[in-house]
Design an enzyme around this catalytic site. Structure first.
Site, PDB file in Angstrom:
ATOM      1  N   ASN A  46      46.054 -25.195  -4.845  1.00  0.00           N
ATOM      2  CA  ASN A  46      45.290 -25.172  -3.594  1.00  0.00           C
ATOM      3  C   ASN A  46      44.122 -26.143  -3.706  1.00  0.00           C
ATOM      4  O   ASN A  46      43.927 -26.771  -4.739  1.00  0.00           O
ATOM      5  CB  ASN A  46      44.830 -23.740  -3.275  1.00  0.00           C
ATOM      6  CG  ASN A  46      43.992 -23.173  -4.403  1.00  0.00           C
ATOM      7  OD1 ASN A  46      42.923 -23.676  -4.704  1.00  0.00           O
ATOM      8  ND2 ASN A  46      44.502 -22.132  -5.052  1.00  0.00           N
ATOM      9  N   LYS A  50      63.469 -31.530 -14.692  1.00  0.00           N
ATOM     10  CA  LYS A  50      63.027 -31.929 -13.355  1.00  0.00           C
ATOM     11  C   LYS A  50      64.103 -31.580 -12.314  1.00  0.00           C
ATOM     12  O   LYS A  50      65.288 -31.880 -12.527  1.00  0.00           O
ATOM     13  CB  LYS A  50      62.759 -33.445 -13.357  1.00  0.00           C
ATOM     14  CG  LYS A  50      62.207 -33.933 -12.046  1.00  0.00           C
ATOM     15  CD  LYS A  50      61.999 -35.423 -12.047  1.00  0.00           C
ATOM     16  CE  LYS A  50      61.682 -35.886 -10.642  1.00  0.00           C
ATOM     17  NZ  LYS A  50      61.832 -37.325 -10.478  1.00  0.00           N
ATOM     18  N   LYS A  97      39.979  -3.477  -3.158  1.00  0.00           N
ATOM     19  CA  LYS A  97      39.837  -3.876  -4.569  1.00  0.00           C
ATOM     20  C   LYS A  97      38.668  -3.178  -5.268  1.00  0.00           C
ATOM     21  O   LYS A  97      38.323  -3.531  -6.386  1.00  0.00           O
ATOM     22  CB  LYS A  97      39.686  -5.408  -4.650  1.00  0.00           C
ATOM     23  CG  LYS A  97      40.858  -6.177  -4.008  1.00  0.00           C
ATOM     24  CD  LYS A  97      40.846  -7.660  -4.340  1.00  0.00           C
ATOM     25  CE  LYS A  97      41.890  -8.419  -3.535  1.00  0.00           C
ATOM     26  NZ  LYS A  97      42.085  -9.803  -3.976  1.00  0.00           N
TER      27      LYS A  97
HETATM   28  N1  CTP Z   1      42.073 -12.804  -6.417  1.00  0.00           N
HETATM   29  C1  CTP Z   1      42.458 -12.427  -7.686  1.00  0.00           C
HETATM   30  N2  CTP Z   1      43.783 -12.461  -8.034  1.00  0.00           N
HETATM   31  C2  CTP Z   1      44.709 -12.848  -7.150  1.00  0.00           C
HETATM   32  C3  CTP Z   1      44.333 -13.237  -5.845  1.00  0.00           C
HETATM   33  C4  CTP Z   1      42.988 -13.199  -5.514  1.00  0.00           C
HETATM   34  O1  CTP Z   1      41.614 -12.072  -8.513  1.00  0.00           O
HETATM   35  N3  CTP Z   1      45.971 -12.884  -7.510  1.00  0.00           N
HETATM   36  C5  CTP Z   1      40.632 -12.726  -6.093  1.00  0.00           C
HETATM   37  C6  CTP Z   1      39.979 -14.043  -5.784  1.00  0.00           C
HETATM   38  O2  CTP Z   1      39.423 -14.617  -6.952  1.00  0.00           O
HETATM   39  C7  CTP Z   1      38.904 -13.659  -4.779  1.00  0.00           C
HETATM   40  C8  CTP Z   1      39.476 -12.465  -4.073  1.00  0.00           C
HETATM   41  O3  CTP Z   1      40.499 -11.982  -4.910  1.00  0.00           O
HETATM   42  O4  CTP Z   1      37.712 -13.251  -5.412  1.00  0.00           O
HETATM   43  C9  CTP Z   1      40.006 -12.726  -2.689  1.00  0.00           C
HETATM   44  O5  CTP Z   1      41.101 -13.520  -2.734  1.00  0.00           O
HETATM   45  P1  CTP Z   1      42.099 -13.734  -1.462  1.00  0.00           P
HETATM   46  O6  CTP Z   1      43.289 -14.472  -1.963  1.00  0.00           O
HETATM   47  O7  CTP Z   1      41.362 -14.338  -0.335  1.00  0.00           O
HETATM   48  O8  CTP Z   1      42.401 -12.271  -1.053  1.00  0.00           O
HETATM   49  P2  CTP Z   1      43.707 -11.468  -1.030  1.00  0.00           P
HETATM   50  O9  CTP Z   1      43.291 -10.066  -1.335  1.00  0.00           O
HETATM   51  O10 CTP Z   1      44.722 -12.084  -1.902  1.00  0.00           O
HETATM   52  O11 CTP Z   1      44.119 -11.498   0.497  1.00  0.00           O
HETATM   53  P3  CTP Z   1      44.825 -12.628   1.404  1.00  0.00           P
HETATM   54  O12 CTP Z   1      45.486 -13.621   0.494  1.00  0.00           O
HETATM   55  O13 CTP Z   1      45.744 -11.875   2.224  1.00  0.00           O
HETATM   56  O14 CTP Z   1      43.723 -13.244   2.206  1.00  0.00           O
END
Ligand code: CTP
Length: 399
Positions: free
Chosen positions: A210, A289, A342
């Protein structure tokens, strides 16, 4: 009380003196009051006018120089200084300071700074630097509480290659920032920060990732350290400079981040999870690959571990968990759901669609969401945003 912090920059006679001009400029731009003292020899390498123009103060050279601002110059300057840095520091000045010789404006001023933090950036030919006399003198200075910046290795002006290069101005700046930018109100706290993206391999050539630059997490790590905390930074791949005063653990995948964070979080008082972790990864990583074939291709993905959710489920009493949330719509309600799901103490949320917020830039527009509050921070630099986030963390912890 004076407004700006005062940095006394000592410049001695080495070719690296030209780099100290950039440092002086950087300090002034960041709001520091910079007073430069040069040795007579330093003036052979760089004209005092350079420093005078950059700092707006007369450059002091001779012990009997008079700057209308001060009465007994070396004592007045020593009292004014929040930090003294000598960059470059020659073998000569290092020897003099180690043995109490004060025969010019710089050495008399440094001698008059008893409590003030003193930082030395040695810069010289490798053989001189490695000379046991110089090494002994550096150890003596360390014993007196001076901080010594290890010279970098590389091509030196004398044509040799080795240790002795003065680090670049941004590195010297970070030492000064770390020393005086903040009160040490996080001393004794252990902070775990995650930052940057993760990378999930498809095959040996390709990956899914990303746009995270790591800037927000790195700013948090840097500010925590400058406020006195012991910082561990677990970082995905980034191109920005690693903070100098943190233990840095590089990782690549969500799985690697999970394994490291699980272990490191046990000791942490505060966890700031700024990393943009992949929510899904390719279910199979091809060993060779993948060659193109049909008009379309489908990748089967599997869920990664939610690291933050795991931390929320295993939270120690008194441990503070701060999550980050990047949204493009319904920012507050979506982020509040994450806070609850969380088991977090706070979420720092931003909307990618807001001008000045998000991944790549140096600013952010953050809303801090706790169980009973929503605080909209103004548009700030990522560093100032980090500072405000940490103010709120400390306030919540002290409740
Ligand atoms: N995060 C994490 N582990 C993951 C995904 C996310 O620890 N596998 C943590 C990120 O570091 C951040 C928080 O969760 O602090 C929010 O991440 P986000 O991806 O926006 O939230 P999600 O709960 O995954 O929700 P969504 O993708 O539906 O927005």
């Amino acid at each position: 009380m004076k407004d700006a912090k005062t940095v006394v920059l000592g410049v001695t006679g080495g070719i690296a003196a030209y780099k100290t001009a950039s440092l002086a400029s950087m300090l002034v731009k960041n709001g520091y009051d910079v007073q430069v003292i040069m040795t007579q020899n330093a003036t052979n390498f760089i004209n005092p006018i350079v420093f005078e123009t950059l700092t707006g103060h007369k450059c002091l050279i001779d012990t009997f120089d008079r700057n209308f601002e001060f009465s007994v110059e070396h004592v007045a300057l020593a009292k004014l200084a929040d930090v003294v840095m000598i960059a470059p520091a020659t073998a000569n000045v290092i020897g003099k300071l180690a043995h109490g010789i004060a025969d010019d404006m710089l050495t008399t001023t440094v001698m008059a700074c008893r409590e003030t933090k003193k930082i030395i950036a040695p810069a010289m030919n490798t053989e001189m630097y490695l000379n046991p006399v110089v090494q002994d003198n550096l150890r003596i200075l360390e014993g007196y509480g001076y901080q010594i910046i290890k010279p970098a290795e590389g091509y030196l002006a004398c044509g040799d290659t080795g240790a002795g290069k003065m680090p670049e101005p941004d590195v010297l700046f970070e030492y000064i920032y770390h020393a005086i930018a903040f009160e040490k109100d996080m001393a004794g706290k252990k902070v775990l920060v995650t930052a940057g993206p993760t990378r999930e391999s498809i095959d040996p050539v390709r990956f899914i990732s990303n746009h995270s630059s790591g800037k927000m997490g790195y700013a948090i790590a840097k500010v925590c350290a400058a406020r006195g905390a012991e910082v561990t930074l677990v970082t995905g791949p980034t191109v920005i400079a690693k903070p100098l005063f943190a233990k840095v653990i590089p990782v690549t995948t969500a799985k690697e981040m999970f394994d490291v964070v699980k272990e490191e979080a046990v000791q942490a008082d505060i966890v700031c999870k700024a990393a943009a972790v992949a929510d899904y990864r390719p279910a199979h990583v091809a060993e060779e690959k993948v060659k193109k074939s049909g008009e379309e291709m489908t990748l089967q993905m599997e869920k990664t571990d939610d690291i933050l959710k795991y931390l929320g489920e295993h939270k120690r009493p008194g441990q503070f968990l701060c999550g980050f949330s990047m949204e493009t719509e319904n920012m507050v309600s979506n982020s509040r759901k994450k806070l609850e799901k969380k088991n977090l103490d706070m979420v720092a949320a931003n909307n990618l669609k807001d001008a000045g917020a998000g991944f790549k830039g140096d600013t952010n527009l953050v809303t801090l969401i706790t169980r009973d509050e929503e605080i909209q921070l103004p548009l700030l630099s990522k560093e100032e945003t980090a500072n405000r986030i940490l103010d709120k963390v400390l306030q919540q912890l002290n409740k």
